[in-house]
Write a protein that holds these residues in place. Structure first.
Motif, short mmCIF file in Angstrom:
data_model
loop_
_atom_site.label_atom_id
_atom_site.label_comp_id
_atom_site.label_asym_id
_atom_site.label_seq_id
_atom_site.Cartn_x
_atom_site.Cartn_y
_atom_site.Cartn_z
N ASP A 28 0.81 -1.21 0.00
CA ASP A 28 0.00 0.00 0.00
C ASP A 28 0.85 1.27 0.00
O ASP A 28 0.34 2.35 -0.34
N GLN A 29 2.15 1.16 0.35
CA GLN A 29 3.00 2.34 0.22
C GLN A 29 3.32 2.62 -1.25
O GLN A 29 3.54 3.78 -1.63
N LEU A 30 3.31 1.58 -2.06
CA LEU A 30 3.51 1.74 -3.51
C LEU A 30 2.21 2.12 -4.19
O LEU A 30 2.18 3.02 -5.03
N CYS A 31 1.13 1.46 -3.78
CA CYS A 31 -0.20 1.73 -4.34
C CYS A 31 -1.23 1.31 -3.30
O CYS A 31 -1.32 0.12 -2.98
N PRO A 32 -1.98 2.23 -2.74
CA PRO A 32 -2.83 1.92 -1.59
C PRO A 32 -3.90 0.86 -1.84
O PRO A 32 -4.15 0.02 -0.98
N THR A 33 -4.58 0.90 -2.99
CA THR A 33 -5.71 0.01 -3.22
C THR A 33 -5.65 -0.58 -4.62
O THR A 33 -4.99 -0.05 -5.52
N GLN A 35 -8.14 -0.62 -6.68
CA GLN A 35 -8.79 0.31 -7.60
C GLN A 35 -7.80 1.36 -8.11
O GLN A 35 -7.81 1.70 -9.30
N MET A 36 -6.93 1.85 -7.24
CA MET A 36 -5.94 2.84 -7.67
C MET A 36 -4.95 2.21 -8.66
O MET A 36 -4.50 2.87 -9.60
N ALA A 37 -4.62 0.94 -8.45
CA ALA A 37 -3.75 0.25 -9.40
C ALA A 37 -4.41 0.14 -10.77
O ALA A 37 -3.78 0.36 -11.82
#
Length: 329
Positions: A28-33, A35-37
């Motif tokens: 999640d530090q790289l991409c939180p969720t 859906q955001m990915a």
């Protein structure tokens, strides 16, 4: 690449899962969720893939033991959930049981409804239902999560926008559905919250089992500890997942994170078993004039899983128990 969401807030925390489903790594530090990915797939997918490769080699720090009970459905909620009916054997049986003929246009024009997508169930969460008289049923399906799909996309174009694949338990309340359909406006109360297997996978994870935009593996359903069915998801599938995505995009754009389901996996060879109770009840009705297999009761347990050519679980396991709903006090 295998992705999942830890239960956290409304949209979860993104984790990468190892191919053998033994470890998972919060990213999640790289991409939180998730859906955001999906919203930034061309940028995020290569970064997540690199972490996935390190995890599979045992070279990623911070990995924790895989635990499905800590996971939500890969998308805990989605902008859109469109469910088709690609297995015409299922459709034909439904109609035959009520002495109706399947229209010929069903051979080239898929059925599809728009389900509720604001509150999916975790894959190990109880199925809460207010009344057994609603006719509680499970439905085993496969589904695709899309990226952005342009309106009017062809099946070939739609295939390019399939990002991830999942297993589905599309819970149905069968005794509520006839009354709703009689109104001429489709399902609503008959289709409560849906659950998805804990892990969503990129199509390449399936290897040769991903062919012609179909998942060519048996979907195993286990009811109260006994195998209920293992029909092959690639057999007797009239419309591929790409066909269904294209159908959903006929008059609208689909946004990243749209989920498109296959409908109940169903084979003409009844010896493979079934992916829902309604289907065996229809066969009983056709043969004997009435069904004898009951719908689910409180305390009944349904498990669903699909293994790859190597015998390894692909998506993890759906494992749910039906319980009586108690309203909040």
């Amino acid at each position: 690449m295998k992705l999942a969401s830890l239960r956290h807030g409304r949209d979860g925390r993104l984790v990468i899962v190892s191919r053998d489903l033994k470890t998972m790594l919060p990213v999640d530090q790289l991409c939180p969720t998730l859906q955001m990915a999906l919203d930034s797939w061309t940028i995020m997918a290569p970064k997540l893939q690199a972490v996935s490769e390190a995890l599979n080699k045992g070279e990623a720090s911070g990995a924790i033991a895989y635990d499905a009970t800590r996971l939500h459905s890969p998308l805990p909620r989605a902008y859109q959930w469109c469910d088709g009916s690609a297995y015409l054997n299922h459709v034909e049986l439904v109609r035959k049981a009520r002495n109706a003929v399947m229209p010929p246009e069903f051979l080239h024009d898929p059925l599809m409804y728009q389900g509720g997508s604001d509150d999916f169930l975790p894959p190990t969460a109880d199925i809460e239902v207010a009344d057994e008289a609603y006719g509680i049923d499970f439905e085993g399906e496969v589904a695709a999560i899309t990226g952005d799909v342009p309106m009017g996309a062809s099946s070939a174009e739609a295939a390019k926008h399939i990002r991830l694949l999942m297993l589905v338990n599309d819970v149905s309340l069968r005794n509520l559905i006839p009354g709703e359909l009689a109104k001429g406006f489709g399902f609503f109360h008959g289709k409560p919250s849906t659950a998805f297997a804990p892990v969503a996978v990129t199509p390449d994870e399936l290897g040769d089992a991903w062919k012609d935009n179909k998942v060519m593996r048996p979907l195993v359903s286990i009811l109260n500890g006994k195998q209920f069915g293992a029909p092959d998801a690639g057999t007797d599938m009239q419309f591929s997942l790409a066909d269904l995505v294209a159908h959903a995009a006929k008059t609208r754009r689909l946004r990243a994170g749209c989920i498109v389901g296959s409908g109940t996996v169903s084979n003409r060879d009844a010896s493979k078993g079934f992916s829902c109770l309604a289907e065996i009840r229809m066969i009983e009705t056709i043969a004997d004039g009435k069904p004898k297999t009951p719908f689910m009761k409180f305390g009944d347990r349904i498990e669903m899983e699909m293994t790859g050519l190597d015998g390894q679980s692909i998506f993890g396991r759906i494992d749910q128990t039906v319980v009586k709903y108690t309203p909040p006090s």
